[in-house]
Design an enzyme around this catalytic site. Structure first.
Site, PDB file in Angstrom:
ATOM      1  N   GLY A 145       0.794  -1.219   0.000  1.00 48.35           N
ATOM      2  CA  GLY A 145       0.000   0.000   0.000  1.00 48.35           C
ATOM      3  C   GLY A 145       0.828   1.271   0.000  1.00 48.35           C
ATOM      4  N   GLY A 146       2.118   1.177  -0.355  1.00 51.88           N
ATOM      5  CA  GLY A 146       2.962   2.365  -0.392  1.00 51.88           C
ATOM      6  C   GLY A 146       3.608   2.720   0.925  1.00 51.88           C
ATOM      7  N   GLU A 172       2.074  -9.965  -8.227  1.00 54.38           N
ATOM      8  CA  GLU A 172       2.320  -8.671  -8.860  1.00 54.38           C
ATOM      9  C   GLU A 172       3.663  -8.684  -9.586  1.00 54.38           C
ATOM     10  OE1 GLU A 172       1.786  -5.497  -6.060  1.00 54.38           O
ATOM     11  OE2 GLU A 172      -0.355  -5.937  -5.840  1.00 54.38           O
ATOM     12  N   ARG A 225      -4.315 -12.443  -0.240  1.00 53.08           N
ATOM     13  CA  ARG A 225      -5.668 -12.040   0.152  1.00 53.08           C
ATOM     14  C   ARG A 225      -6.422 -11.598  -1.095  1.00 53.08           C
ATOM     15  NH1 ARG A 225      -5.014  -6.682  -0.792  1.00 53.08           N
ATOM     16  NH2 ARG A 225      -3.051  -5.692  -0.179  1.00 53.08           N
TER      17      ARG A 225
END
Length: 667
Positions: free
Chosen positions: A161-162, A272, A293
């Site tokens: 999430g950065g 990813e 997830r």
């Protein structure tokens, strides 16, 4: 019975699928979420405790106790919170409760970036050059970074999430970046382990949706392109990835399934990749990480495949085989998702928690909206800033893009600032519409996006609505004059600016106003005619007209404001309007000079200056953690730090004075 160990739109999403399957649900909530929509939707609900996530959604013992109290035999973790926590997955298994997700061994094997990268290299999946070893002291990390070379990326091994992620372009930036990344990683994920990777400047972020079952089967449902990012946080996601060559798509899918098989993966997951596109949809790809997830952006895959991924998660958790499930699909059309968040995107993305005075989403063919808003909605400061997700499907990418722009344009959130107009600007920008996508395009172009400005027509409409409201509030005498018409001078505040206006209304034409800009000169300013149906209160959605053009108006009076304040969304512009007619002409700025005040609720994370220290304009003074992100607070001017009014760890509210600076050369 399924207990949903989460909140917001994902909790509502899981409840909806469980209801379709006839499975009862249990919602858990914090004190801040007592009136939340997911609590209202579920068959049963239990309060976990305090508003802070550590006292509620992140407390494993309390979640398991809620399972025992409710009789729930399964737990769906959603995303975020405990969804990628191996300890929670193991605790559920030990308690005889089915965790709807992967085993703790799979989470440990792939959920940690360093462990996942080691496994990928072992299985022959391409990885970026870098360091992901156990030596985590600053000297070792600096030495490894110098070997990798610049530019490079620092990442938190345990999260995403950065958070805990920093770009470093030179050796002199390295020490501060490592310290900041460690601090943010420890705060966000409970681990300050970092990894270092070579930075690929012009690359695309493409992820593969995979599923595994308890019988050793693994499948994938295509890819999503998540290249539209700001500071490594996804803004827009789409499926399929535009322009991707079929050979690359097939190779990515096979690499993703190879990784999942390597840990006997069960449930939903996302692999990813970073893809160096040569411009023809071909190129090299590298493993980035696995999210063990369901992803925030899973609806775009559902939109193009017709699958219900949450229902599929539940079926796999119940022991069903992928071979026996109706998962045959063909990718049809294109889907794009936008994340609507409570943040001021044109003022440094400052979080905007608080109550929502009014909300309304449009009903458009091909548009899906996932949200967790109750009728009386509140965006708590304790959690992330996402309000809703808008997902547009179309037979082509261009139709999906146009539908999403229309959907956002017709979305109404009054009472707090959102990133709606920034999202529209993203969708309209040439690199996205082209498409010419990379993970850097938005950082390069986003600074050119501007907040829509209230023009004279919008100001006239606001003035007419305020006078209309005052007439309703004070009765018919407020609209009466022996002269046959009334002219009222007004001074309205729009953001940091003020505008003098004159509003005239005829007694025999109720609801009709002539609004004229007061230029302060002999020649009159522009004038516009506003018409509002008599008797309409500003607590309903209604129509008005400006210069004869009928237009929908979404307006509320902000009862919490000190002055009469209008919340208005009309003519494509959403803003607050203050009636300053009775206020002194010059308003003091709360942020002017050397006073540094908080613009958000948050916790002071780090203070980088001390009293007596000289600072320059734009220099970092401190950081605040708000809504799960760290925000840098910079000096508003050159000068010397006069005093600190906060300390590290302290909670602050908007308007709180934090630092005083004596401006350079001040008297």
């Amino acid at each position: 019975m399924i207990l949903i160990a989460n909140r917001g739109e994902i909790a509502c999403r899981v409840i909806a699928s469980a209801r379709q399957l006839g499975i009862p649900t249990v919602a858990v909530y914090s004190e801040a979420d007592a009136g939340a929509r997911h609590v209202q939707m579920a068959d049963h609900s239990l309060c976990l405790g305090g508003s802070a996530a550590a006292d509620s959604y992140l407390n494993i013992d309390k979640v398991l106790a809620a399972c025992r109290t409710s009789g729930a035999t399964m737990v769906h973790p959603g995303y975020g919170f405990l969804s990628e926590n191996a300890q929670f997955s193991r605790a559920c298994r030990d308690a005889g409760i089915k965790f709807i997700g992967p085993s703790p061994e799979s989470i440990e094997g792939l959920g940690n970036k360093s462990a996942g990268k080691a496994l990928a290299m072992k299985l022959g999946v391409p990885c970026l050059p870098g360091y992901s070893g156990a030596e985590q002291d600053e000297a070792s990390l600096q030495a490894q970074a110098l070997k990798v070379g610049f530019p490079l990326m620092i990442k938190a091994a345990a999260g995403g999430g950065g958070r805990g992620m920093r770009r470093v372009d030179s050796a002199d930036q390295l020490p501060a970046a490592l310290r900041a990344a460690k601090l943010e990683a420890l705060s966000g994920f409970g681990s300050d382990q970092l990894l270092i990777e070579r930075l690929v400047e012009q690359a695309r972020h493409i992820e593969i949706q995979i599923f595994g079952d308890q019988h050793g089967h693994v499948v994938h449902f295509g890819e999503r392109d998540c290249s539209t990012q700001r500071r490594n946080q996804k803004i827009l996601e789409e499926a399929p990835a535009p322009g991707l060559h079929p050979d690359v798509r097939a190779a990515m899918g096979e690499a993703a399934m190879r990784l999942a098989r390597g840990v006997a993966y069960e449930g939903a997951g996302t692999i990813e990749f970073l893809f160096e596109d040569r411009g023809d949809g071909r190129g090299d790809f590298y493993f980035l990480e696995m999210n063990t997830r369901l992803q925030v952006e899973h609806p775009v895959t559902e939109a193009v495949t017709g699958l219900d991924l949450v229902a599929l998660q539940i079926a796999i958790a119940q022991g069903q085989s992928l071979d026996s499930l109706p998962i045959a699909h063909q990718v049809k059309g294109h889907a794009i998702e936008a994340r609507l968040c409570a943040e001021d995107a044109f003022a440094g993305f400052v979080p905007q928690p608080g109550p929502i005075a009014h909300w309304q989403f449009p009903q458009i063919a091909g548009l899906r909206i996932d949200h967790g808003l109750a009728a009386q909605a509140q965006i708590p400061r304790h959690y992330d800033s996402m309000i809703a997700k808008l997902i547009a499907w179309g037979p082509t990418r261009e139709i999906a893009r146009s539908r999403l722009i229309a959907g956002l344009s017709q979305t109404r959130i009054l009472g707090l600032t959102t990133n709606r107009d920034y999202l529209i600007a993203c969708l309209q920008a040439e690199p996205f519409s082209g498409p010419r996508l990379s993970t850097r395009w938005l950082d390069a172009h986003g600074s050119r996006f501007n907040r829509p400005q209230a023009d004279a027509r919008w100001q006239a409409l606001a003035a007419g609505l305020l006078v209309h409201h005052q007439g309703l509030a004070h009765g018919p005498l407020a609209q009466w004059s022996s002269m046959g018409s009334i002219t009222s001078p007004m001074r309205l505040g729009f953001g940091d600016a003020a505008q003098a206006l004159r509003v005239s209304r005829a007694i025999d034409q109720p609801g009709r106003f002539l609004v004229q800009a007061d230029s302060g000169e002999a020649s009159p300013g522009s004038s516009h005619e506003v018409a509002i149906a008599p008797g309409q209160a500003l607590d309903v959605v209604h129509h008005a007209s400006i210069d004869g053009l009928a237009t929908p108006v979404f307006a509320r009076i902000d009862a919490r404001a000190e002055r009469l304040t209008l919340l208005l969304d009309a003519l494509g512009i959403q803003d607050r309007v203050e009636d300053l007619s009775a206020a002194p002409p010059n308003r003091e700025s709360t942020q002017g000079g050397g006073h540094v005040t908080a613009r958000m609720h948050g916790a002071v994370r780090a203070i980088a200056v001390a009293p007596g220290q000289a600072v320059t304009h734009g220099e970092r003074l401190m950081s605040l953690e708000a809504m799960k992100m760290e925000h840098s607070i910079n000096a508003p001017c050159d000068g010397t730090v006069k005093a600190l009014h906060v300390q590290e760890g302290q909670q602050v509210s908007p308007g709180r004075l934090m630092i005083e600076i004596t401006p350079k050369d001040s008297a």
